[in-house]
Write a protein that holds these residues in place. Structure first.
Motif, short mmCIF file in Angstrom:
data_model
loop_
_atom_site.label_atom_id
_atom_site.label_comp_id
_atom_site.label_asym_id
_atom_site.label_seq_id
_atom_site.Cartn_x
_atom_site.Cartn_y
_atom_site.Cartn_z
N ALA A 168 42.98 34.64 18.60
CA ALA A 168 42.00 35.70 18.37
C ALA A 168 40.69 35.39 19.08
O ALA A 168 40.05 36.28 19.66
CB ALA A 168 41.78 35.89 16.87
N PHE A 169 40.30 34.12 19.05
CA PHE A 169 39.07 33.73 19.74
C PHE A 169 39.21 33.88 21.26
O PHE A 169 38.35 34.45 21.93
CB PHE A 169 38.72 32.28 19.38
N LEU A 170 40.33 33.38 21.80
CA LEU A 170 40.52 33.45 23.25
C LEU A 170 40.76 34.88 23.72
O LEU A 170 40.50 35.21 24.88
CB LEU A 170 41.70 32.57 23.66
N GLY A 171 41.25 35.74 22.84
CA GLY A 171 41.50 37.13 23.20
C GLY A 171 40.25 37.89 23.60
O GLY A 171 40.33 38.94 24.25
N LEU A 172 39.08 37.36 23.21
CA LEU A 172 37.83 38.00 23.63
C LEU A 172 37.68 37.99 25.15
O LEU A 172 37.01 38.85 25.72
CB LEU A 172 36.64 37.28 22.98
N GLY A 173 38.32 37.01 25.80
CA GLY A 173 38.27 36.96 27.26
C GLY A 173 38.91 38.18 27.89
O GLY A 173 38.46 38.65 28.95
N GLN A 174 39.97 38.70 27.28
CA GLN A 174 40.62 39.91 27.79
C GLN A 174 39.66 41.09 27.75
O GLN A 174 39.61 41.90 28.68
CB GLN A 174 41.86 40.23 26.96
N LEU A 175 38.90 41.20 26.67
CA LEU A 175 37.95 42.30 26.56
C LEU A 175 36.84 42.16 27.61
O LEU A 175 36.40 43.16 28.19
CB LEU A 175 37.35 42.32 25.15
N ALA A 176 36.41 40.93 27.86
CA ALA A 176 35.39 40.71 28.89
C ALA A 176 35.92 41.09 30.26
O ALA A 176 35.21 41.70 31.07
CB ALA A 176 34.94 39.25 28.87
N ALA A 177 37.17 40.74 30.54
CA ALA A 177 37.77 41.08 31.84
C ALA A 177 37.84 42.59 32.03
O ALA A 177 37.54 43.11 33.11
CB ALA A 177 39.17 40.46 31.94
N ALA A 178 38.24 43.31 30.98
CA ALA A 178 38.33 44.76 31.08
C ALA A 178 36.96 45.38 31.31
O ALA A 178 36.81 46.33 32.09
CB ALA A 178 38.96 45.33 29.80
N TRP A 179 35.93 44.85 30.65
CA TRP A 179 34.58 45.39 30.81
C TRP A 179 34.07 45.19 32.23
O TRP A 179 33.52 46.11 32.85
CB TRP A 179 33.63 44.73 29.80
N VAL A 180 34.25 43.98 32.77
CA VAL A 180 33.78 43.70 34.13
C VAL A 180 34.50 44.60 35.14
O VAL A 180 33.88 45.18 36.04
CB VAL A 180 34.00 42.22 34.49
N ALA A 181 35.82 44.72 34.99
CA ALA A 181 36.59 45.53 35.93
C ALA A 181 36.19 47.00 35.86
O ALA A 181 36.02 47.66 36.90
CB ALA A 181 38.08 45.38 35.66
N PHE A 182 36.03 47.52 34.66
CA PHE A 182 35.70 48.94 34.52
C PHE A 182 34.29 49.25 35.00
O PHE A 182 34.04 50.28 35.63
CB PHE A 182 35.87 49.36 33.06
N ARG A 183 33.37 48.35 34.73
CA ARG A 183 31.97 48.60 35.06
C ARG A 183 31.63 48.31 36.52
O ARG A 183 30.77 48.98 37.11
CB ARG A 183 31.07 47.76 34.16
N HIS A 184 32.29 47.32 37.12
CA HIS A 184 31.82 46.82 38.41
C HIS A 184 32.83 46.93 39.55
O HIS A 184 32.43 46.82 40.71
CB HIS A 184 31.36 45.37 38.27
N TYR A 185 34.11 47.11 39.26
CA TYR A 185 35.07 47.28 40.34
C TYR A 185 34.91 48.66 40.96
O TYR A 185 34.69 49.65 40.25
CB TYR A 185 36.50 47.17 39.81
N PRO A 186 35.07 48.78 42.28
CA PRO A 186 35.14 50.12 42.89
C PRO A 186 36.51 50.73 42.63
O PRO A 186 37.49 50.01 42.41
CB PRO A 186 34.93 49.83 44.38
N GLU A 187 36.59 52.05 42.63
CA GLU A 187 37.90 52.69 42.51
C GLU A 187 38.55 52.70 43.89
O GLU A 187 38.00 53.25 44.84
CB GLU A 187 37.75 54.12 41.98
N THR A 188 39.72 52.09 43.99
CA THR A 188 40.37 51.91 45.29
C THR A 188 41.59 52.78 45.49
O THR A 188 42.19 52.77 46.57
CB THR A 188 40.79 50.43 45.47
N ALA A 189 41.99 53.54 44.47
CA ALA A 189 43.15 54.41 44.62
C ALA A 189 42.89 55.45 45.70
O ALA A 189 41.76 55.94 45.86
CB ALA A 189 43.46 55.10 43.29
N HIS A 190 43.93 55.78 46.46
CA HIS A 190 43.91 56.82 47.50
C HIS A 190 43.12 56.43 48.75
O HIS A 190 42.88 57.28 49.61
CB HIS A 190 43.36 58.15 46.96
N LEU A 191 42.73 55.17 48.87
CA LEU A 191 41.98 54.73 50.04
C LEU A 191 42.82 53.74 50.85
O LEU A 191 43.54 52.91 50.28
CB LEU A 191 40.66 54.06 49.63
N GLU A 192 42.71 53.82 52.18
CA GLU A 192 43.37 52.84 53.04
C GLU A 192 42.63 51.50 52.94
O GLU A 192 41.43 51.45 52.64
CB GLU A 192 43.36 53.32 54.50
N LEU A 193 43.35 50.42 53.21
CA LEU A 193 42.72 49.10 53.18
C LEU A 193 41.58 49.02 54.18
O LEU A 193 40.59 48.31 53.94
CB LEU A 193 43.77 48.02 53.49
#
Length: 530
Positions: free
Chosen positions: A491-516
Motif C-alpha cells: 500500500a505504501f509503495l503503491g503511491l508511486g503508481q499514483l505519482a507516475a500517473a500524475w506526472v504522465a498526465f500533467r507533463h507528457y505531450p499527447e503523441t497519438a496520431h503524430l509521426e515520429l
C-alpha cells in the motif's frame, strides 16, 4: 555524422532505396489461401461485391476487372467477381499472409474478415490495428513479437523460480530479496547493447540477443549454489531486457503513426505468452528440491526464434534512412520519462517479485497452485493490452493512463489483503487495468527520442526502472524480515503508481496520431519508394 544505407537525400526529405513499405529483401514463404462465396441475385452482398473494399486492406480495381491490394498486409492478394445470367454472384479471394509464429492465431479472424467485409468507411476489426499495415510491417511485427516471447521468458524465469531455488538452497527471505535486487541491478549489462543498436542497427543486435538470452538462461540449471544461480541470471535477465527493449524500439520505428501503441500491445501480449511458459513450467518445481532446474533447461526451446529472426527480420526503415548519429539527448524528456519509470517500478517490481512468495508462505499455495493462479488471472487480463493499445491510438495515451493506473494500483494492493476467490477477482481487475495502461506508458519511451539515440534513451530509462525495482524489492525484503505485512508495504509503495500517473498526465505531450518525425524534428521525413 550521418548514416547512409541506400537512401538518397532530397533536401530534408529522404527516399528509401532498399525496400518500400510493402516489400522485403528476405525470402518470404508463399502460401496462398482461397475463399469462395456465392451470393444470390439482388442480395446486399451480391450488390456490394463489385465495389472496392477498405477494411482490412485497401483494394484497387485492375484493368481486367479484378481487385488487387493497394495497401494491406498480404504478400499476395487477388479478388475476382463473376456474375451468372440469373444474377448469382461468385466471388473468389486468393490471399497470402505471412505471420511467422502467430499465423495460427490470426488465421481464422482474417479469413472471417475477408469472407464478411465491413461497411465502407467502418473502422478496422477490434483485433486489427487502426492503420492498415503493409506485408513488410505485418511480418516484422510478428517476428518482433516472437522475440518478445523469448525475452519475457528470460525476464520471468528467475522471478518465478527464485522462491523454490531459495528453498532448495535454504536461503532466507533477506537473501531472496537481495538476490532479486542484484539480478535487477544487472540491467546495466543491457546498456552496451542499446548503444550497439544505435550504431550497427536494430536487426543485428536483436538477432545476437535472441541467441545469447536462452543460452545464458539455461546455465542456471547447473548452479551449485543460490549465489551462483543469482550470478548467472544477473547476466541472462539483462540480455532478455535488452532484447525486449529493442523489439519495442524496432516496432515503434516501423509502424504507422496510428498503430504504435497497438503494436506494443501485441508485443506485450506475446511477452505474456513467453512469461506464461515460465509460469506453466513451475509445475516441474514440485519434482523434488532440484525440480526448479528443469525450468531453466526449458530456456533452450527459444533458440528456433533466433534462427527465424536471422533469416527473415529486416532492418527498420527509419534506421536505414539517413539520420544523424548521436544527436543531443533531450534531458528534459529523458528525466520526465525516467521519473515515471522510477516511481511506477518502486511498486510494480516488488509486487510481481514477491507475489509467488506471498502465495506460498502466506496463502499456502503449491507450485502448481501458484502457476494456476498466475495463468488464470494473467491470461484474461492480457486482453486489456489489445483494448488499451487500440484505445491509446484512438483517443490518446494520457486519458488511458489517468483512468487505468489508479484503478490498477488500488486493485493490486487490495489483492495482498484479500483471500480466497476475492483475491483472484481483485487481482484479475488489477491486471486488466494495468494491462490497459501499459501500452500508453511504454510507447512514450520510443516516441520521445530521435532515431540516433532512441536505443540508448530506452536503455537508460529501463536501467532507471530496474534500479527502482531493485530498491523496492530490497525495501520489501527488509520490512518483511522486521514483521511488516505484505499488504501494508505494498500500500505504501503503491503511491508511486499514483505519482507516475500524475506526472504522465500533467507533463507528457499527447503523441497519438503524430509521426515520429513530428515529435522529433531532428529526424528526416521518410518518403516510401513507389
Amino acid at each position: 555524422m550521418a548514416r547512409h544505407s541506400g537512401a538518397s537525400v532530397l533536401g530534408r526529405r529522404l527516399r528509401v532505396g532498399r525496400c518500400g513499405p510493402g516489400t522485403s529483401l528476405r525470402t518470404v514463404p508463399r502460401r496462398v489461401t482461397t475463399i469462395t462465396n456465392d451470393w444470390p441475385a439482388g442480395s446486399a452482398r451480391a450488390l456490394s461485391a463489385g465495389t472496392k473494399r477498405d477494411d482490412v486492406l485497401d483494394e484497387v480495381e485492375g484493368p481486367d476487372g479484378t481487385f488487387q491490394q493497394h495497401l494491406g498486409p498480404f504478400h499476395h492478394y487477388l479478388r475476382t467477381v463473376a456474375t451468372d445470367p440469373d444474377g448469382t454472384v461468385h466471388e473468389t479471394v486468393q490471399y497470402g499472409l505471412y505471420l511467422p509464429w502467430f499465423g495460427i492465431i490470426f488465421r481464422w479472424p482474417m479469413r472471417r474478415a475477408l469472407r464478411h467485409p465491413r461497411t465502407p468507411g467502418s473502422p478496422s476489426p477490434w483485433w486489427a490495428p487502426p492503420d492498415k499495415l503493409t506485408a513488410r510491417q505485418t511480418s516484422a511485427l510478428a517476428l518482433l513479437a516472437a522475440a518478445a516471447m523469448s525475452a519475457a521468458f528470460a525476464n520471468t524465469l528467475f522471478t518465478q523460480t527464485s522462491t523454490f531455488a531459495a528453498d532448495g538452497f535454504h536461503a532466507s527471505d533477506r537473501m531472496l530479496g537481495a538476490s532479486g535486487a542484484i539480478v535487477r541491478v544487472g540491467v546495466v549489462i543491457a546498456l552496451p547493447f542499446a548503444y550497439l543498436a544505435d550504431r550497427m542497427g536494430r536487426r543485428r543486435t536483436i538477432v545476437l540477443l535472441a541467441w545469447l538470452t536462452p543460452l545464458f538462461c539455461a546455465l542456471g540449471a547447473l548452479s551449485p549454489s543460490f549465489w551462483v544461480l543469482t550470478g548467472s541470471q544477473t547476466i541472462a535477465r539483462p540480455l532478455g531486457l535488452a532484447l525486449s527493449m529493442l523489439a519495442t524500439v524496432a516496432a515503434a520505428e516501423d509502424m504507422p503513426r496510428n498503430s504504435r501503441a497497438y503494436a506494443l500491445s501485441l508485443l506485450a501480449m506475446a511477452s505474456g505468452m513467453g512469461a506464461g511458459v515460465a509460469v506453466a513450467a513451475l509445475k516441474l518445481a514440485d519434482f523434488g528440491d532440484n525440480g526448479w532446474r528443469l525450468v531453466y533447461l526449458i530456456s533452450l526451446i527459444w533458440l528456433p526464434i533466433a534462427v527465424s529472426l536471422g533469416r527473415h527480420l529486416d532492418e527498420t526503415r527509419r534506421f536505414e534512412t539517413v539520420h544523424r548519429m548521436s544527436p543531443p539527448l533531450n534531458r528534459r524528456r529523458l528525466g520526465m520519462v525516467a521519473l515515471v519509470a522510477l516511481t511506477s517500478n518502486l511498486f510494480i517490481a516488488p509486487a510481481s517479485y514477491f507475489q509467488n512468495n506471498y502465495l506460498d508462505k502466506v496463502r499456502g499455495y503449491s507450485a502448481g497452485g501458484i502457476a494456476l493462479f498466475t495463468l488464470a488471472v494473467g491470461t484474461p487480463a492480457s486482453l486489456g493490452l489489445i483494448i488499451g493499445g487500440r484505445m491509446s491510438d484512438v483517443i490518446g495515451r494520457r486519458k488511458i493512463i489517468a483512468i487505468c493506473t489508479p484503478l490498477s494500483a488500488a486493485c493490486l494492493v487490495a489483492a495482498f489483503f484479500a483471500a480466497g476467490s476475492a483475491m483472484w477477482f481483485i487481482a484479475l481487475g488489477g491486471g486488466f487495468t494495468a494491462a490497459m495502461a501499459y501500452p500508453a506508458f511504454a510507447v512514450y519511451r520510443s516516441e520521445m527520442f530521435p532515431t540516433g539515440n532512441r536505443g540508448m534513451a530506452n536503455g537508460l530509462i529501463n536501467t532507471t526502472a530496474l534500479l527502482a525495482g531493485s530498491l523496492g524489492i530490497l525495501l520489501v525484503g527488509v520490512l518483511r524480515d522486521h514483521g511488516s505485512s505484505y499488504g501494508s508495504v505494498m500500500a505504501f509503495l503503491g503511491l508511486g503508481q499514483l505519482a507516475a500517473a500524475w506526472v504522465a498526465f500533467r507533463h507528457y505531450p499527447e503523441t497519438a496520431h503524430l509521426e515520429l518525425e513530428q515529435l522529433n524534428p531532428e529526424d528526416p521525413t521518410i518518403v516510401s519508394a513507389d
